[in-house]
Write an enzyme that holds these catalytic residues in place. Sequence first.
Site, PDB file in Angstrom:
ATOM      1  N   GLU A 123       0.874  -1.162   0.000  1.00 26.77           N
ATOM      2  CA  GLU A 123       0.000   0.000   0.000  1.00 26.77           C
ATOM      3  C   GLU A 123       0.918   1.222   0.000  1.00 26.77           C
ATOM      4  O   GLU A 123       1.797   1.335   0.859  1.00 26.77           O
ATOM      5  CB  GLU A 123      -0.869  -0.013   1.257  1.00 26.77           C
ATOM      6  CG  GLU A 123      -1.845   1.128   1.252  1.00 26.77           C
ATOM      7  CD  GLU A 123      -2.750   1.154   2.486  1.00 26.77           C
ATOM      8  OE1 GLU A 123      -2.699   0.216   3.300  1.00 26.77           O
ATOM      9  OE2 GLU A 123      -3.479   2.146   2.611  1.00 26.77           O
ATOM     10  N   ARG A 129       5.266 -12.585   9.926  1.00 25.06           N
ATOM     11  CA  ARG A 129       5.920 -11.290   9.725  1.00 25.06           C
ATOM     12  C   ARG A 129       7.313 -11.334  10.311  1.00 25.06           C
ATOM     13  O   ARG A 129       7.575 -12.053  11.264  1.00 25.06           O
ATOM     14  CB  ARG A 129       5.175 -10.197  10.505  1.00 25.06           C
ATOM     15  CG  ARG A 129       3.835  -9.856  10.031  1.00 25.06           C
ATOM     16  CD  ARG A 129       3.237  -8.817  10.972  1.00 25.06           C
ATOM     17  NE  ARG A 129       3.631  -7.466  10.602  1.00 25.06           N
ATOM     18  CZ  ARG A 129       3.049  -6.777   9.633  1.00 25.06           C
ATOM     19  NH1 ARG A 129       2.065  -7.301   8.933  1.00 25.06           N
ATOM     20  NH2 ARG A 129       3.427  -5.558   9.354  1.00 25.06           N
ATOM     21  N   LYS A 151       4.491   1.169   9.711  1.00 19.13           N
ATOM     22  CA  LYS A 151       4.640   2.402   8.947  1.00 19.13           C
ATOM     23  C   LYS A 151       4.108   3.598   9.734  1.00 19.13           C
ATOM     24  O   LYS A 151       4.625   4.698   9.612  1.00 19.13           O
ATOM     25  CB  LYS A 151       3.896   2.270   7.612  1.00 19.13           C
ATOM     26  CG  LYS A 151       4.694   1.460   6.596  1.00 19.13           C
ATOM     27  CD  LYS A 151       4.030   1.436   5.242  1.00 19.13           C
ATOM     28  CE  LYS A 151       3.013   0.338   5.161  1.00 19.13           C
ATOM     29  NZ  LYS A 151       2.540   0.057   3.804  1.00 19.13           N
TER      30      LYS A 151
HETATM   31  P1  ATP Z   1       2.984  -2.015   8.180  1.00 19.49           P
HETATM   32  O1  ATP Z   1       2.263  -2.936   9.105  1.00 19.49           O
HETATM   33  O2  ATP Z   1       4.435  -1.897   8.433  1.00 19.49           O
HETATM   34  O3  ATP Z   1       2.325  -0.704   8.040  1.00 19.49           O
HETATM   35  P2  ATP Z   1       1.670  -3.212   5.976  1.00 19.49           P
HETATM   36  O4  ATP Z   1       1.485  -4.666   6.163  1.00 19.49           O
HETATM   37  O5  ATP Z   1       0.520  -2.340   6.184  1.00 19.49           O
HETATM   38  O6  ATP Z   1       2.939  -2.750   6.779  1.00 19.49           O
HETATM   39  P3  ATP Z   1       1.666  -3.281   3.136  1.00 19.49           P
HETATM   40  O7  ATP Z   1       2.051  -2.200   2.231  1.00 19.49           O
HETATM   41  O8  ATP Z   1       0.247  -3.635   3.229  1.00 19.49           O
HETATM   42  O9  ATP Z   1       2.239  -2.908   4.547  1.00 19.49           O
HETATM   43  O10 ATP Z   1       2.552  -4.570   2.885  1.00 19.49           O
HETATM   44  C1  ATP Z   1       2.865  -5.125   1.640  1.00 19.49           C
HETATM   45  C2  ATP Z   1       3.263  -6.544   1.859  1.00 19.49           C
HETATM   46  O11 ATP Z   1       4.375  -6.619   2.751  1.00 19.49           O
HETATM   47  C3  ATP Z   1       2.159  -7.347   2.480  1.00 19.49           C
HETATM   48  O12 ATP Z   1       2.040  -8.567   1.781  1.00 19.49           O
HETATM   49  C4  ATP Z   1       2.592  -7.558   3.890  1.00 19.49           C
HETATM   50  O13 ATP Z   1       2.093  -8.743   4.373  1.00 19.49           O
HETATM   51  C5  ATP Z   1       4.123  -7.547   3.766  1.00 19.49           C
HETATM   52  N1  ATP Z   1       4.726  -7.122   5.019  1.00 19.49           N
HETATM   53  C6  ATP Z   1       4.508  -5.978   5.696  1.00 19.49           C
HETATM   54  N2  ATP Z   1       5.192  -5.963   6.851  1.00 19.49           N
HETATM   55  C7  ATP Z   1       5.888  -7.120   6.909  1.00 19.49           C
HETATM   56  C8  ATP Z   1       6.783  -7.714   7.858  1.00 19.49           C
HETATM   57  N3  ATP Z   1       7.117  -7.094   8.991  1.00 19.49           N
HETATM   58  N4  ATP Z   1       7.301  -8.921   7.581  1.00 19.49           N
HETATM   59  C9  ATP Z   1       6.991  -9.549   6.436  1.00 19.49           C
HETATM   60  N5  ATP Z   1       6.153  -9.065   5.516  1.00 19.49           N
HETATM   61  C10 ATP Z   1       5.598  -7.861   5.738  1.00 19.49           C
HETATM   62 MG    MG Z   2      -1.290  -3.153   5.119  1.00 20.73          MG
END
Ligand code: ATP
Ligand code: MG
Length: 567
Positions: A37, A262, A272
Amino acid sequence: MINEKPERTPNFIRNIIIEDLKKGKNDGRVHTRFPPEPNGYLHIGHAKAICIVFGLAQEFNGLCNLRFDDTNPEKEEDEYVRSIIEDVSWLGFDWEDRLFYASDYFEQMYEYAVQLIKKGKAYVCELTSEETREYRGTLTQPGKNSPYRDRTVEENLDLFERMRAGEFPDGSRTLRAKIDMAHPNLNMRDPVMYRIMHASHHRTGDKWCIYPMYDWAHGLEDSIEGITHSICTVEFEDHRPLYDWFLEQLDIFHPQQIEFARLNLNYTVMSKRKLLELVQKGYVSGWDDPRMPTLSGLRRRGFTPESIRNFADMIGVAKRDSIVDVAMLEYSVREDLNKRAPRVMSVLKPLKVVITNYPENQEEELDAINNPEDLSQGTRKVPFSRELYIEQDDFREDPPKKYFRLTPGREVRLRYAYFIKCTDVIKDETTGEIKEIHCTYDPATKGGDAPDGRKVKATLHWVSAAHALDAEVRMYDRLFEVPDPLGNKSGEDFKAYINPNSLEVLKNCKLEPGLKDADSGAHFQFERLGYFCVDKVDSKPGNLVFNRTVPLRDSWAKIEKAMKNKS
Ligand code: ATP
Ligand code: MG
C-alpha cells in the site's frame, strides 16, 4: 521440470508450490505478487516479503507482479509509489512490464459488486459505523442482522449506483456482503465492501467517491492478474475465508492465499504508522535516515542489497511469529562487505604524531593491500611523512593494564609503514591537554617488520597529516536502547526509548587521500573501525561525509555479555 533445489532451506510455501506443480494445478504456472500500500516507505519486513514472493517466482520460472494496493485515497501519495519502485529494484528484483495499480481495477470491481447484488449476496446498508460495530456482536456473541439486509435487488442496485454517483455524504451508506451475522469468524459477519469517501485519489482523482475495502478488493486484484499463490502475512489468516467466499460467489479465477510470519526485529519499530511518527516529529531526519529500518535508510546507512537478501534467506519462512535479533542483519552486512569493501586508513578522532627523526621535507609512498580477503583487489600507495595522525584512543600517557597500544617509551607498528616509539608528550601549558606526541621511527622496519625479528604488540592505523582529507563521519547506532520499544509494561511511549547516542557526528576526521574521488554510496572498511560508506545525500567533493554502517565486531553482544556477567 520441477526443480526441488534440495540445497536450499526447505520452506512450507515452496512445498505447497511443488505439490501444486506436481498436480498440474494452474497449468503449471507460478505467479506471485508484491502488493504494497503506497502509504509509507518500505522497511526490512517488506524486504522479507519481497524476497519470498520474487524469490519463489524466480525459482519456479514464474512471474511476480509489483502491484500498488492503492484502494485508500486518504494516506496514499506518489512520493511513496516512487520510493517503493526504487527500493524493490534496488533489492535486485524485476517485475518487467507488470507494474499494476489496484485503482486501475475500480471499474471492474464495481461490476463485480453489481454481480453480487444481483445474486442477492450484497446490500446497501444505512447503519452508521458505530451501529455497524454494535450489530456485529463479539467473539462470544452472535451479531444481529441489519434492518437494511433484506432490501430488494432493485433497491440495492439503485442505491449502489447513487452511492457511486455521489448522491450521499461520507459514512451514510455502505455496501455489505450478505453472509452470516452469526458466523464464528467475525470477518464473515456481513463485511463492508464499499464505503463512501469524497476524497481525491492520487491516480483516479475525483472519479470515485466510493472506495473498496481491502478484503473485497484484494482477492479481485489477485484474480484479475491471474495470481496463483497470493502470499501474505499471518494477520490475514482469519481473512482467508472471506477472500475465498468472494471469489467463489463470483465464480472467477481463484488464487490460493498462503500466510507466513511477519518479520519482527529487536531494537527497532516496524509499523509504517510509527515510522511516520518518527519522521513527522523530527526524531529522525527523514524516511531515509540511516537509523531507520526502511530500505532507503538501510541503503543510505551502507547496507547492500546482497546483505539484505542473504538476511532474508537466513531467517527463512515460517508460520509462527518470532523476533529476529538485529545482530543477524548486522552480521549479514559485515559478511558481505568483508568480501567487497576495500580497506583504507581513516582517523576519526585525530592525535598529531611528529616523527622527530624523519627528515622535514621528505615524504614517501608505501604499499598497502586493498583487501586481504580478496587479493585481486590489488594494492595502493599511501603517503607517509614526518607528521601523522593516529587515533586519540591509540595513545595513553598512563596506560591501564593490558593496554598494548602506544604509551611513552613503548614501540608499536604503524600499519604498512614503520615501527615507532613514543619519546615525548607535548601538552597545552594551561589546560594540560595533550597537543601532540613525539616519536622516533626505525627506518629498518619499512613495510612493518623488523629485520632483527623483534615484535610489537600493536599495529595502529594512521594518515599523513599533510595529505589527509578532512571529512565528517556520522557514527550511527541502534535507534532504540531496548530490544522491544513497544513491549514495555510501564505504559511509556515507544519514543521514550530512543537511544540518545544513536548518532554521533565527528567533524574533524582525517582520511587517506585516495578517498577524494570515492563514489557516492561507495563502501569501505576503515581499518580497525568498521564499515563506512559515502553518504549519498550530503557528501560533496571538498565536503566529504561518511556514514558508519556497522562496527567491525558486534560491540553490542560484548556489552550485553559484560552487563550480564556483572549482574
Ligand atoms: P505495516 O504494518 O508496516 O504498516 P503493511 O502490512 O501495512 O505494513 P503493506 O504495504 O500492506 O504494509 O505490505 C505489503 C506486503 O508486505 C504485504 O504482503 C505484507 O504482508 C508484507 N509485510 C509488511 N510488513 C511485513 C513484515 N514485517 N514482515 C513480512 N512481511 C511484511
Ligand atoms: Mg497493510
